[in-house]
Design a protein around this motif. Structure first.
Motif, short mmCIF file in Angstrom:
data_model
loop_
_atom_site.label_atom_id
_atom_site.label_comp_id
_atom_site.label_asym_id
_atom_site.label_seq_id
_atom_site.Cartn_x
_atom_site.Cartn_y
_atom_site.Cartn_z
N ARG A 1 0.85 -1.38 0.06
CA ARG A 1 -0.04 0.05 0.04
C ARG A 1 0.82 1.53 -0.14
O ARG A 1 0.79 2.20 -0.71
N VAL A 2 1.83 1.19 0.78
CA VAL A 2 2.88 2.35 0.95
C VAL A 2 3.50 2.57 -0.54
O VAL A 2 3.81 3.76 -0.93
N ARG A 3 3.91 1.51 -0.95
CA ARG A 3 4.83 1.29 -2.32
C ARG A 3 3.60 2.12 -3.46
O ARG A 3 4.31 2.92 -4.13
N GLN A 4 2.45 1.99 -3.50
CA GLN A 4 1.56 2.53 -4.47
C GLN A 4 1.33 4.10 -4.17
O GLN A 4 1.11 4.93 -5.07
N GLU A 5 1.33 4.47 -2.70
CA GLU A 5 1.21 5.71 -2.41
C GLU A 5 2.17 6.55 -2.78
O GLU A 5 2.38 7.88 -3.08
N MET A 6 3.49 5.88 -2.57
CA MET A 6 4.64 6.64 -2.96
C MET A 6 5.14 6.71 -4.41
O MET A 6 5.89 7.06 -4.97
N GLY A 7 4.33 6.11 -5.17
CA GLY A 7 4.23 5.99 -7.05
C GLY A 7 5.47 5.07 -7.24
O GLY A 7 5.85 4.91 -8.42
N LEU A 8 5.86 4.26 -6.40
CA LEU A 8 7.14 3.09 -6.82
C LEU A 8 6.58 2.06 -7.79
O LEU A 8 7.52 1.23 -7.90
N ASP A 9 5.18 2.02 -7.62
CA ASP A 9 4.63 0.73 -8.56
C ASP A 9 4.75 1.04 -9.89
O ASP A 9 4.42 0.11 -11.11
N ARG A 10 4.94 2.30 -10.34
CA ARG A 10 4.68 2.99 -11.80
C ARG A 10 6.10 2.84 -12.67
O ARG A 10 7.13 2.48 -11.89
N PRO A 11 5.88 2.89 -13.82
CA PRO A 11 7.04 2.96 -14.76
C PRO A 11 8.14 3.93 -14.05
O PRO A 11 7.70 5.03 -13.70
N ILE A 12 9.24 3.70 -14.57
CA ILE A 12 10.29 4.82 -14.11
C ILE A 12 10.18 6.19 -14.72
O ILE A 12 10.61 7.23 -14.36
N TRP A 13 9.77 5.89 -15.95
CA TRP A 13 9.50 7.60 -16.75
C TRP A 13 8.31 8.19 -16.02
O TRP A 13 8.55 9.53 -16.00
N TYR A 14 7.18 7.65 -15.53
CA TYR A 14 6.38 8.20 -14.77
C TYR A 14 6.88 8.67 -13.52
O TYR A 14 6.44 10.10 -13.15
N PHE B 1 9.88 9.67 -12.93
CA PHE B 1 10.60 10.86 -13.00
C PHE B 1 10.02 12.27 -13.28
O PHE B 1 10.10 13.19 -12.79
N GLY B 2 8.82 11.96 -13.86
CA GLY B 2 7.87 13.04 -14.51
C GLY B 2 7.33 13.77 -13.00
O GLY B 2 7.29 14.76 -12.92
N HIS B 3 6.73 12.64 -12.31
CA HIS B 3 6.35 12.98 -11.04
C HIS B 3 7.14 13.87 -10.20
O HIS B 3 6.98 14.81 -9.38
N TYR B 4 8.53 13.18 -10.35
CA TYR B 4 9.75 13.88 -9.35
C TYR B 4 10.08 15.24 -9.99
O TYR B 4 10.02 16.20 -9.04
#
Length: 336
Positions: free
Chosen positions: A52-65, A67-70
């Motif tokens: 759940r925390v991994r999803q909240e932190m967005g770490l389950d998304r593709p790497i390009w996504y 970086f864009g969020h970052y």
């Protein structure tokens, strides 16, 4: 038009550098062996909580996504939140950075005031005994580990002789007594009219400032000596001496101004190096600055502060380089 073109080129180079720095700090956070999710929830957290925390932190998304969020977060001034302090990273940096800034500013001033005259003196007396002594001092400054000198300083002047205050930024009786305005303790104590707190803060600064200044002075002295040797061999200096001008006038009115242009860049890079290189000094002297904050975060696998502090220090390097380039052009109108 040429001036506008230079400004656009400078702006483009600055933006490209900052983008590359953001890209570098992002991938530093991703290639580190530490899992930021486990650092946040702990090693014994249930798997469901970890996911759940991994999803909240967005770490389950593709790497390009990611970086864009970052980048989007950075543009909004969001460097994430520290696990250790539970504060936004930018808030922590704003609290710790003034202590490092105070040390680095004092150290670069001392280093410049000592290193530049020593470098000029060594160049003027090239090959003489004073030149050899200065070169040995500079060599020691480059060779001796900073933590050795810092520990020896505490051992001799604090533990044995008792003539210097101990580690920390101020004695416990003065802690939280001075209202924070700038974050610079010496400045804030003067603004508050608390001269006892000012003297105490100044006394605590002496040892770490001198340690940092010594290593910077060695570099500044060496560079000044090199620049001055080149300047003193120039035809304009030979002509000035042939006209019968005094040695002091030849050195300071004719040779040194050409050296000062090059020293602008040296001093800017030295200052930037002090701002990011005070990690060891701050830890030895228990100085609550950015270096100690960075080290504590790294030891506890708190990556948001590590990445945020790295990005801030990189931005300082970029800004100081840009400032040095502007001053270079203002000092020497021949530079276009």
């Amino acid at each position: 038009m040429p001036a506008l073109k230079r400004m656009l080129n400078t702006l483009g180079s600055l933006l490209l550098t900052l983008f590359g720095l953001a890209l570098l700090t992002f991938f530093i956070g991703r290639v580190m062996p530490t899992d930021p999710v486990l650092a946040a929830v702990g090693d014994n957290a249930p798997q469901a909580v970890v996911e759940r925390v991994r999803q909240e932190m967005g770490l389950d998304r593709p790497i390009w996504y990611q970086f864009g969020h970052y980048i989007n977060q950075l543009l909004h001034g969001d460097f994430g939140r520290s696990v250790l302090t539970s504060n936004p990273v930018l808030t922590d940096i704003a609290r710790f950075f003034p202590a490092t800034l105070e040390l680095a500013t004092a150290a670069v001033m001392v280093a410049a005031l000592l290193g530049i005259p020593l470098g000029v003196w060594a160049a003027v007396r090239q090959g003489k005994w004073i030149d050899q002594v200065i070169r040995v001092i500079c060599l020691a400054g480059h060779s001796l580990p900073v933590f050795v000198l810092a520990l020896l300083s505490l051992l001799i002047f604090y533990a044995v002789l008792g003539i210097a205050p101990g580690p920390g930024r101020q004695d416990i009786i003065f802690q939280d007594m001075v209202p924070q305005v700038t974050g610079l303790l010496t400045v804030d104590s003067l603004l508050a009219g608390d001269y006892d707190a000012f003297r105490d803060a100044l006394a605590h600064m002496v040892q770490p400032v001198l340690i940092m200044a010594y290593f910077s002075m060695a570099y500044i002295t060496r560079m000044t000596r090199t620049f001055m040797l080149n300047a003193l061999s120039g035809e304009f200096v030979i002509t000035a001496r042939a006209k019968g001008l005094s040695s002091a006038r030849v050195i300071w009115r004719h040779a040194f101004p050409t050296v000062a242009v090059q020293l602008i860049t040296v001093l800017a890079l030295t200052y930037a190096g002090l701002l990011e290189g005070a990690v060891i000094t701050e830890n030895v002297f228990a100085w609550p600055g950015l270096g100690q904050y960075l080290t504590t975060s790294l030891m506890n696998a708190d990556m948001n502060p590590v990445i945020g502090a790295t990005l801030i220090v990189g931005c300082v390097y970029v800004v100081l380089n840009l400032l040095a380039d502007i001053l270079y052009r203002l000092w020497d109108p021949r530079v276009k």
